[in-house]
Design a protein around this motif. Structure first.
Motif, PDB file in Angstrom:
ATOM      1  N   ALA A  47       7.118   9.494 -10.471  1.00 18.72           N
ATOM      2  CA  ALA A  47       5.918   9.068 -10.461  1.00 18.72           C
ATOM      3  C   ALA A  47       5.896   7.999  -9.054  1.00 18.72           C
ATOM      4  O   ALA A  47       5.084   8.129  -8.189  1.00 18.72           O
ATOM      5  CB  ALA A  47       5.630   8.193 -11.536  1.00 18.72           C
ATOM      6  N   LEU A  48       6.918   7.241  -8.797  1.00 14.84           N
ATOM      7  CA  LEU A  48       6.743   6.083  -7.596  1.00 14.84           C
ATOM      8  C   LEU A  48       7.293   6.986  -6.480  1.00 14.84           C
ATOM      9  O   LEU A  48       6.353   6.915  -5.494  1.00 14.84           O
ATOM     10  CB  LEU A  48       8.052   5.331  -7.847  1.00 14.84           C
ATOM     11  CG  LEU A  48       8.280   4.136  -6.702  1.00 14.84           C
ATOM     12  CD1 LEU A  48       7.140   3.511  -6.346  1.00 14.84           C
ATOM     13  CD2 LEU A  48       9.526   3.437  -6.761  1.00 14.84           C
ATOM     14  N   LEU A  49       8.054   8.179  -6.585  1.00 18.17           N
ATOM     15  CA  LEU A  49       8.350   8.859  -5.146  1.00 18.17           C
ATOM     16  C   LEU A  49       6.955   9.751  -4.819  1.00 18.17           C
ATOM     17  O   LEU A  49       6.835   9.958  -3.815  1.00 18.17           O
ATOM     18  CB  LEU A  49       9.471   9.914  -5.810  1.00 18.17           C
ATOM     19  CG  LEU A  49      10.856   9.235  -5.765  1.00 18.17           C
ATOM     20  CD1 LEU A  49      11.917  10.351  -6.374  1.00 18.17           C
ATOM     21  CD2 LEU A  49      11.279   9.016  -4.261  1.00 18.17           C
ATOM     22  N   ASN A  50       6.357  10.313  -5.810  1.00 17.95           N
ATOM     23  CA  ASN A  50       5.115  10.963  -5.576  1.00 17.95           C
ATOM     24  C   ASN A  50       3.889  10.163  -4.946  1.00 17.95           C
ATOM     25  O   ASN A  50       3.239  10.551  -4.153  1.00 17.95           O
ATOM     26  CB  ASN A  50       4.553  11.965  -6.785  1.00 17.95           C
ATOM     27  CG  ASN A  50       5.545  13.082  -6.925  1.00 17.95           C
ATOM     28  OD1 ASN A  50       6.351  13.436  -6.248  1.00 17.95           O
ATOM     29  ND2 ASN A  50       5.740  13.564  -8.021  1.00 17.95           N
ATOM     30  N   VAL A  51       3.709   8.948  -5.566  1.00 22.55           N
ATOM     31  CA  VAL A  51       3.104   8.023  -4.942  1.00 22.55           C
ATOM     32  C   VAL A  51       3.323   7.711  -3.578  1.00 22.55           C
ATOM     33  O   VAL A  51       2.523   7.838  -2.541  1.00 22.55           O
ATOM     34  CB  VAL A  51       2.788   6.706  -5.752  1.00 22.55           C
ATOM     35  CG1 VAL A  51       1.927   5.496  -4.971  1.00 22.55           C
ATOM     36  CG2 VAL A  51       2.146   6.876  -6.793  1.00 22.55           C
ATOM     37  N   GLY A  52       4.564   7.685  -3.317  1.00 24.82           N
ATOM     38  CA  GLY A  52       5.227   7.392  -1.860  1.00 24.82           C
ATOM     39  C   GLY A  52       4.869   8.452  -0.984  1.00 24.82           C
ATOM     40  O   GLY A  52       4.433   8.572   0.248  1.00 24.82           O
ATOM     41  N   ALA A  53       4.919   9.630  -1.553  1.00 25.61           N
ATOM     42  CA  ALA A  53       4.988  10.908  -0.874  1.00 25.61           C
ATOM     43  C   ALA A  53       3.553  11.170  -0.433  1.00 25.61           C
ATOM     44  O   ALA A  53       3.270  11.680   0.735  1.00 25.61           O
ATOM     45  CB  ALA A  53       5.587  12.006  -1.423  1.00 25.61           C
ATOM     46  N   VAL A  54       2.587  11.140  -1.596  1.00 23.41           N
ATOM     47  CA  VAL A  54       1.148  11.137  -1.183  1.00 23.41           C
ATOM     48  C   VAL A  54       0.474  10.081  -0.364  1.00 23.41           C
ATOM     49  O   VAL A  54      -0.395  10.518   0.632  1.00 23.41           O
ATOM     50  CB  VAL A  54       0.485  11.333  -2.565  1.00 23.41           C
ATOM     51  CG1 VAL A  54      -1.265  11.487  -2.429  1.00 23.41           C
ATOM     52  CG2 VAL A  54       0.935  12.499  -3.221  1.00 23.41           C
ATOM     53  N   LEU A  55       0.861   8.877  -0.562  1.00 26.98           N
ATOM     54  CA  LEU A  55      -0.007   7.890  -0.029  1.00 26.98           C
ATOM     55  C   LEU A  55       0.781   7.309   1.435  1.00 26.98           C
ATOM     56  O   LEU A  55       0.024   7.054   2.300  1.00 26.98           O
ATOM     57  CB  LEU A  55      -0.101   6.712  -0.968  1.00 26.98           C
ATOM     58  CG  LEU A  55      -1.125   6.942  -2.268  1.00 26.98           C
ATOM     59  CD1 LEU A  55      -1.031   5.786  -3.051  1.00 26.98           C
ATOM     60  CD2 LEU A  55      -2.156   7.442  -1.859  1.00 26.98           C
ATOM     61  N   VAL A  56       2.137   7.049   1.311  1.00 24.06           N
ATOM     62  CA  VAL A  56       2.778   6.600   2.260  1.00 24.06           C
ATOM     63  C   VAL A  56       3.946   7.386   2.993  1.00 24.06           C
ATOM     64  O   VAL A  56       4.861   6.713   3.461  1.00 24.06           O
ATOM     65  CB  VAL A  56       2.974   5.190   2.041  1.00 24.06           C
ATOM     66  CG1 VAL A  56       2.006   4.438   2.259  1.00 24.06           C
ATOM     67  CG2 VAL A  56       4.038   4.910   0.838  1.00 24.06           C
ATOM     68  N   GLY A  57       4.112   8.555   2.581  1.00 24.79           N
ATOM     69  CA  GLY A  57       5.322   9.223   2.786  1.00 24.79           C
ATOM     70  C   GLY A  57       5.463   9.245   4.387  1.00 24.79           C
ATOM     71  O   GLY A  57       6.853   8.958   4.746  1.00 24.79           O
ATOM     72  N   LYS A  58       4.743   9.520   5.161  1.00 21.49           N
ATOM     73  CA  LYS A  58       5.191   9.402   6.727  1.00 21.49           C
ATOM     74  C   LYS A  58       5.443   8.170   7.064  1.00 21.49           C
ATOM     75  O   LYS A  58       6.679   7.876   7.949  1.00 21.49           O
ATOM     76  CB  LYS A  58       4.042   9.782   7.504  1.00 21.49           C
ATOM     77  CG  LYS A  58       3.807  11.453   7.065  1.00 21.49           C
ATOM     78  CD  LYS A  58       2.354  11.874   7.902  1.00 21.49           C
ATOM     79  CE  LYS A  58       2.186  13.363   7.466  1.00 21.49           C
ATOM     80  NZ  LYS A  58       0.866  14.177   8.309  1.00 21.49           N
ATOM     81  N   ILE A  59       4.951   6.925   6.628  1.00 15.12           N
ATOM     82  CA  ILE A  59       5.370   5.723   7.094  1.00 15.12           C
ATOM     83  C   ILE A  59       6.706   5.211   6.731  1.00 15.12           C
ATOM     84  O   ILE A  59       7.409   4.623   7.185  1.00 15.12           O
ATOM     85  CB  ILE A  59       4.218   4.929   6.484  1.00 15.12           C
ATOM     86  CG1 ILE A  59       3.005   5.026   7.218  1.00 15.12           C
ATOM     87  CG2 ILE A  59       4.732   3.460   6.721  1.00 15.12           C
ATOM     88  CD1 ILE A  59       1.894   4.171   6.531  1.00 15.12           C
TER      89      ILE A  59
END
Length: 192
Positions: A47-59
């Protein structure tokens, strides 16, 4: 929520992760720890990884170079490989008695978080989020796919105990962790 995006994301991520190191890691962890605690740790990590991927993955990738992510992940796999190989049946029984409710959860969470950070499924999730204007559908599809693949791994591991001794499975899991560690470190140093 866009159902077509959710289903597309689910299918792509499910197929990409099926038989991957994460599923095998879930299987090995479920043999060592109670499966529900393992799943809680895995589910939280995804869940945490996917939030990161969707919202701030590039950053995230701009701030923390992929080399260091892979280096830490490889080191963690090697550490768990060695500790799994060193432990015997008696040590595991004693460890099981001493383990707190969060020990297996934290172990599962950290292993999956570091193993999957920057992995192909996270990159695919980031790409899908960039392609579609439906971040909730991408997050939901990706997360559900990863949870399902993990549950399949967990339950296959639990069934394996009926056929193969726990000692043999633990030794095989230790070797598996070492192999993953070497592969991830090789990828880190070769720039893959």
């Amino acid at each position: 929520m866009d159902t077509a995006v959710l289903m597309t994301t689910f299918g792509v991520i499910f197929l990409a992760e099926l038989g991957d190191k994460t599923q095998l890691t879930a299987m090995a962890l479920a043999i060592r720890y109670p499966w529900k605690k393992v799943f809680v740790g895995i589910a939280a990590a995804f869940a945490l990884l996917n939030v990161g991927a969707v919202l701030v993955g590039k950053i995230l990738f701009a701030v923390l170079p992929l080399f260091w992510i892979k280096f830490m992940s490889g080191g963690l796999f090697l550490f768990f490989g060695v500790t799994t190989l060193r432990g015997g049946e008696d040590a595991d029984e004693e460890e099981g008695k001493k383990a707190s409710a969060r020990g297996p959860v934290v172990t599962s969470f950290v292993m999956i978080l570091l193993a999957e950070l920057g992995d192909k499924t996270q990159l695919v999730t980031t790409s899908l989020a960039a392609q579609y204007d439906s971040p909730l559908a991408v997050f939901t599809g990706s997360t559900l796919a990863l949870w399902l693949v993990s549950l399949i791994g967990i339950f296959l591991g639990r069934q394996l105990i009926r056929v193969v001794s726990l000692y043999t499975i633990q030794k095989a899991a230790g070797v598996l962790f070492l192999v993953f560690g070497v592969i991830v470190l090789y990828q880190a140093f070769s720039g893959r």
